[in-house]
Design a protein around this motif. Structure first.
Motif, PDB file in Angstrom:
ATOM      1  N   ALA A 152       0.746  -1.297  -0.132  1.00 58.11           N
ATOM      2  CA  ALA A 152      -0.031   0.031  -0.005  1.00 58.11           C
ATOM      3  C   ALA A 152       0.947   1.210  -0.057  1.00 58.11           C
ATOM      4  O   ALA A 152       1.965   1.340   0.514  1.00 58.11           O
ATOM      5  CB  ALA A 152      -0.761   0.038   1.224  1.00 58.11           C
ATOM      6  N   ASN A 153       0.395   2.312  -0.553  1.00 52.73           N
ATOM      7  CA  ASN A 153       1.037   3.625  -0.720  1.00 52.73           C
ATOM      8  C   ASN A 153       0.080   4.625  -0.111  1.00 52.73           C
ATOM      9  O   ASN A 153      -1.157   4.366   0.118  1.00 52.73           O
ATOM     10  CB  ASN A 153       1.307   4.043  -2.126  1.00 52.73           C
ATOM     11  N   ILE A 154       0.677   5.715   0.558  1.00 55.13           N
ATOM     12  CA  ILE A 154       0.104   6.813   1.483  1.00 55.13           C
ATOM     13  C   ILE A 154      -0.063   7.959   0.607  1.00 55.13           C
ATOM     14  O   ILE A 154       0.644   8.344  -0.209  1.00 55.13           O
ATOM     15  CB  ILE A 154       0.636   6.751   2.586  1.00 55.13           C
ATOM     16  N   SER A 155      -1.232   8.562   0.791  1.00 55.58           N
ATOM     17  CA  SER A 155      -1.437   9.601  -0.215  1.00 55.58           C
ATOM     18  C   SER A 155      -2.202  10.775   0.879  1.00 55.58           C
ATOM     19  O   SER A 155      -2.684  10.445   1.919  1.00 55.58           O
ATOM     20  CB  SER A 155      -2.517   9.622  -1.186  1.00 55.58           C
ATOM     21  N   GLY A 156      -1.893  12.017   0.762  1.00 53.74           N
ATOM     22  CA  GLY A 156      -2.287  13.269   1.465  1.00 53.74           C
ATOM     23  C   GLY A 156      -1.539  14.417   1.472  1.00 53.74           C
ATOM     24  O   GLY A 156      -0.871  14.625   0.397  1.00 53.74           O
TER      25      GLY A 156
END
Lengths: 185, 239
Positions: A152-156
């Motif tokens: 999983a990758n994180i975005s924000g």
């Protein structure tokens, strides 16, 4: 382009209600990062640097950067009798994240490479608690902390890396001092 | 990681954490992606005094600044987006006009500044992906602090960070495309001039440079159905 939405974007409430979980990625173990940075090395000698208050003051005066810690662990990359360079591992804390990273330095003290070894994102304010930080000590890529799917990758919001850059500067000045004082021999 | 068959690496670059993932059996090719990102940083970072953009920002009016081809390409893309958005997209943030003549960037006003920020980051991601694909890497991703591009036969799960409390929530999966997310709130790095007080703006698009540029347009107009999105095969979310 393929986009599959898990939580419907219109349902803002769903996002707000869904529990945010901690997020952790292990990139490289200490051993892996040493080998990546100095592939030619035939061994890595551990050196513990311990500075007294007067030495810490001199590091600070020379660099304008606080040395922060009196103890530093350095791995010296060697091939036969030759010194290829140094690897220093450090941790920094951001708003919610704890980043462990390694700096590879040439024998003259210049930075060759910076690699992030792990990234931990907390939920809530436990990141400030020593107990939360301690649970990750000694974790390596061969023993990843699995949170959800492991790719999983994180975005924000864009994560600022100022604290990592400051950490690299600190390591450069500490190592410069250690080299001048002959502590790395 | 061994479990998923992907190797992941991360470095502090472009003022953020840049992460890449590629098949573990091809991980020796990661260096090509780093070089592509570092090249964009050298050409376009405001904070690197030798970059084309820093030299423009420091120059007086009527200066003609030689820029590298990669900078010129991003400036042309920025100008095109500015024209098509009728000035909503503006890399000078209203500080003064500029023009580009081939590889020469012309400054028309004292005090004129350019910040390629997000689209340079998007470009860096696109170039890193191109370098990996060119070297025969079959699948993977590059994520520059929320500017993400995924390629090959992989649907990458994306989590959304909670900006108030930390932690992350599952949100979507993306394959063969780009996703850019910006967060707008008092005190955050990206500032809104338009109607939205506090929100994540996300855009999925075929390229990362495009996705990042379009987040600015959605943020400024508050319109997740802005015609430019459809023109570029993009989708937007406010959340």
């Amino acid at each position: 382009m393929r986009v599959l939405i898990g939580a419907a974007p219109a349902a803002i409430g769903v996002l707000a209600l869904a529990p945010a979980s901690a997020f952790a990625i292990d990139y490289l173990s200490a051993q892996q990062v040493q080998q990546l940075m100095f592939a030619q090395a035939d061994r890595f000698d551990a050196r513990e640097l311990a500075f007294d208050a007067a030495q810490l003051q001199r590091i600070e005066a020379a660099s304008g950067v606080r040395a922060r810690s009196a103890r530093w662990s350095v791995h010296v990359a060697r091939k036969g009798e030759a010194t290829l360079g140094y690897v220093v591992i450090d941790q920094v804390i951001g708003k919610y994240e704890l980043i462990t990273y390694a700096v590879g330095l040439a024998p003259d003290g210049s930075v060759l490479q910076v690699e992030v070894m792990s990234y931990r994102e907390s939920h809530g304010h436990e990141i400030r608690l020593p107990a939360w930080r301690r649970q990750f000590v000694g974790k390596t890529a061969s023993a990843p902390i699995k949170v959800g799917e492991d790719i999983a990758n994180i975005s924000g919001a864009t994560l600022s890396c100022t604290h990592v850059s400051d950490g690299v500067k600190r390591i450069v000045s500490v190592m410069d001092f250690a080299r001048r004082e002959g502590l790395l021999q | 990681m061994a479990d998923s068959g992907f190797a992941r690496r991360a470095r502090p670059l472009l003022g953020t954490l840049v992460e890449l993932g590629l098949p573990a059996s091809q991980s020796d090719r990661a260096e090509l992606a780093w070089r592509a990102v570092e090249r964009v940083q050298r050409c376009m970072s405001r904070f690197d005094a030798d970059s084309d953009i820093a030299r423009y920002n420091a120059a007086p009016a009527r200066s003609r600044i030689d820029v590298r081809p990669c900078t010129a390409r991003v400036l042309r893309a920025a100008r095109e987006m500015e024209r098509r958005s009728r000035g909503v997209f503006d890399v000078s943030l209203g500080t003064g006009a500029w023009s580009l003549d081939g590889l020469v960037l012309i400054k028309h006003h004292d005090g004129g500044l350019i910040d390629l920020g997000g689209i340079a980051k998007g470009e860096a991601v696109d170039l890193a992906v191109r370098a990996l694909r060119g070297a025969g890497v079959t699948a993977g991703w590059v994520n520059a602090g929320g500017d993400l591009r995924v390629f090959g036969d992989i649907d990458l799960p994306v989590l959304l960070r909670n900006e108030d409390h930390g932690g992350a929530t599952p949100w979507m999966r993306i394959g063969d495309g780009a996703l850019a997310t910006s967060h707008y709130a008092p005190g955050s790095r990206s500032q809104l001039h338009g109607r939205i007080a506090q929100a994540h703006v996300s855009v999925a698009a075929p390229s990362c440079r495009l996705a990042d540029a379009l987040t600015k347009i959605v943020a400024a107009t508050g319109d997740t159905r802005h015609p430019l999105l459809k023109d570029h095969g993009a989708q937007a979310w406010l959340h």
